[in-house]
Design an enzyme around this catalytic site. Structure first.
Site, short mmCIF file in Angstrom:
data_model
loop_
_atom_site.label_atom_id
_atom_site.label_comp_id
_atom_site.label_asym_id
_atom_site.label_seq_id
_atom_site.Cartn_x
_atom_site.Cartn_y
_atom_site.Cartn_z
N LYS A 1 37.12 45.41 44.65
CA LYS A 1 37.43 44.21 45.43
C LYS A 1 38.60 44.55 46.35
CE LYS A 1 38.41 39.25 44.77
NZ LYS A 1 38.57 38.17 43.77
N SER B 1 35.71 34.14 44.18
CA SER B 1 36.02 34.88 45.38
C SER B 1 35.51 36.32 45.37
CB SER B 1 37.54 34.89 45.59
OG SER B 1 38.18 35.58 44.53
N SER C 1 36.85 33.63 39.52
CA SER C 1 36.33 34.51 40.58
C SER C 1 35.58 35.75 40.13
CB SER C 1 37.46 34.93 41.51
OG SER C 1 37.71 33.89 42.40
N1 GLN Z 1 37.66 29.05 43.15
C1 GLN Z 1 38.98 29.16 42.62
C2 GLN Z 1 39.99 29.03 43.74
O1 GLN Z 1 39.58 28.92 44.83
C3 GLN Z 1 39.17 30.44 41.87
C4 GLN Z 1 39.38 31.61 42.73
C5 GLN Z 1 39.75 32.84 41.95
O2 GLN Z 1 39.49 32.93 40.75
N2 GLN Z 1 40.36 33.79 42.63
O3 GLN Z 1 41.16 29.05 43.54
#
Ligand code: GLN
Length: 483
Positions: free
Chosen positions: A76, A151, A175
């Site tokens: 990532k 994400s 995410s």
């Molecule tokens: N969807 C969540 C957010 O937008 C989690 C994102 C994540 O785990 N990086 O904060």
């Protein structure tokens, strides 16, 4: 060759059926051919990959035989990679070349993994759809009209499309688990402190945790074995021995007590997903598990608490991107203030700005007690709920997401609708416990994920249950058409 899992690759490399160079070349060709339709990679590091593959082949020829030696992966794009652009999918870091490797990157490289490149994501890991990237949205290989989740959506799309057998991700509120669920993968968020955050660009430091996305629990076990462990460079990394995750896979499930939180199966959950989850429960019962209903009453406050704490920490973490020290700087700044304002105004995308504003507001004098402190109290209640539940059960099971993958653009101008999709995953981050999502069926051709949650440092138990389930079912082996 692209259909092989990490475990199969390890056997093939050991038996000299193919070399790491051959495998890496085949996957790089596949990325060149298929990724334009998915946009899962931000940067492909072909030359460096082949160099690493040659080194891995040489180590094998010299008698080394590590399970990951010569295995291709990708990271990532929030893990710093020395000499390679690390963008966090933001314009503000578009030209940032990291001067060092993140601990996770370093450990996987030492185990002999070959990195094919850096994967697309939501900008600064803020999102659930991988649509907020400066490099454009990622598409779901199961349906290119749909989002792959986020994400870590680039990681999920690349692995699901068999462009790479496994990838790293990060999970602040889901995410890793949510994109795994939406693309038919197995994804694990470890206990907070199990995996070093050093060199992982911070979103919300008290919630962020790196982990693997792969096609099976066994592959996640292989990766986690290399990623986990104490790191003196991360003060929140726990100095505790790493379990033998591969040995844990084979334990029988007889006597396993599973808890089904009633709050997970209420309004908001697509009934078709509920059916898939219950079918998974029946399968686990056949394997010897017992099931009881439990309560996690504070879960109803999780979304508001998370969406105060995460932006609050983000607003502080992202203050370092000021146009001076890192990345993008505006043209012709007229003053220091102008430099800050325009560099940040032009460098950050809409969702990131929204979170900086919400977080700054929640931390400001007069509002701190009403929002931030209140959210921290809810966080403690959520943790207590889990600790209480784990007195009665060994494992908590439920859906990973309330809905299958949605259409690109569908929730684009409604941030709250997107935040609600995180309901089942964020509590694990708030409490710090480990969670795993595994494939458990399909709805309208789109994958459904089941989430397993375990007590602190019981990653082995999660991998064990998922592996046993994957020995009895074949959901995880299904590939999207055309890939
Ligand atoms: N969807 C969540 C957010 O937008 C989690 C994102 C994540 O785990 N990086 O904060």
């Amino acid at each position: 060759m692209h259909r092989l899992t990490l475990a199969q690759i390890a056997r093939g490399l050991a038996a000299k059926e193919f070399s790491s160079v051959e495998l890496s070349e085949a996957l790089l060709a596949r990325i060149a051919e298929l990724d334009p339709g998915l946009n899962s990679f931000i940067t492909v590091t072909a030359e460096q990959a082949l160099e690493q593959a040659r080194a891995a082949d040489a180590r094998r020829a010299a008698g080394e035989n590590g399970a990951l030696l010569g295995a291709p992966i990708a990271h990532k794009d929030l893990f710093c990679t020395k000499g390679v652009r690390t963008s966090c999918a933001s314009k503000i870091l578009d030209d940032f070349v990291a001067p060092y490797d993140a601990t996770v990157v370093e450990r996987l490289a030492a185990a002999g993994c070959v990195s094919l490149g850096k994967l697309n994501m939501d900008e600064f890991a803020m999102g659930s759809a991988s649509e907020s990237s400066h490099y454009g949205p990622v598409r779901n290989p199961w349906n290119s009209e749909c989002v792959p989740g986020g994400s870590s959506g680039g990681s999920a799309a690349a692995v699901a499309a068999r462009l790479v057998p496994a990838a790293t991700g990060s999970d602040t509120g889901g995410s890793i688990r949510q994109p795994a669920a939406l693309t038919n993968l197995t994804g694990l968020k470890p206990t907070y402190g199990r995996v070093s955050r050093w060199g992982m660009i911070a979103y919300a430091s008290s919630l962020d945790q790196g982990g693997p996305l792969a096609r099976s629990a066994e592959d996640c076990a292989l990766l986690l074995s290399a990623m986990a462990g104490f790191d003196p460079k991360d003060s929140t990394c726990v100095d505790q021995p790493v379990d033998d995750y591969l040995a844990a896979l084979h334990r029988p499930l007889a006597g396993l007590r599973i808890g089904l939180p009633r709050e997970y199966f209420g309004a908001g959950l697509d009934p078709r997903l509920s059916d898939a989850v219950m079918a998974c429960v029946e399968e686990l019962k056949k394997l010897g598990a017992t099931v009881k209903e439990i309560g996690l009453p504070s879960m109803q406050h999780a979304i508001p608490a998370y969406y105060v704490i995460a932006p609050a920490e983000a607003s502080s973490n992202l203050s370092r991107f000021d146009g001076v020290r890192f990345g993008y700087r505006c043209e012709n700044p007229q003053s220091l203030e102008d430099l800050y304002k325009r560099s940040r105004g032009e460098g950050f995308g809409t969702e990131v700005k929204r979170r900086i504003m919400v977080g700054t507001y929640a931390l400001s004098a007069g509002y701190y007690d009403a929002y931030y402190l209140k959210a921290q109290k809810i966080r403690r209640l959520i943790r207590s709920d889990f600790i209480g539940a784990f007195q009665e059960v060994d494992l908590i099971l439920g859906p990973t997401t309330p809905n299958p993958a949605w259409k690109l653009g569908e929730k684009g101008d409604d941030p709250v609708a997107a935040y609600l999709e995180d309901i089942y995953t964020i509590t694990a981050n708030l409490a710090g416990i480990p969670g795993l999502s595994m494939p458990a069926g399909f709805v309208d051709g789109l994958p459904v994920g089941v989430q397993l949650l375990a007590p602190y440092f019981q990653e082995g138990r999660l991998l064990n249950v998922a592996h046993q389930y994957q020995q009895a079912t074949d959901w995880h082996q299904r590939a999207p058409e055309g890939y």
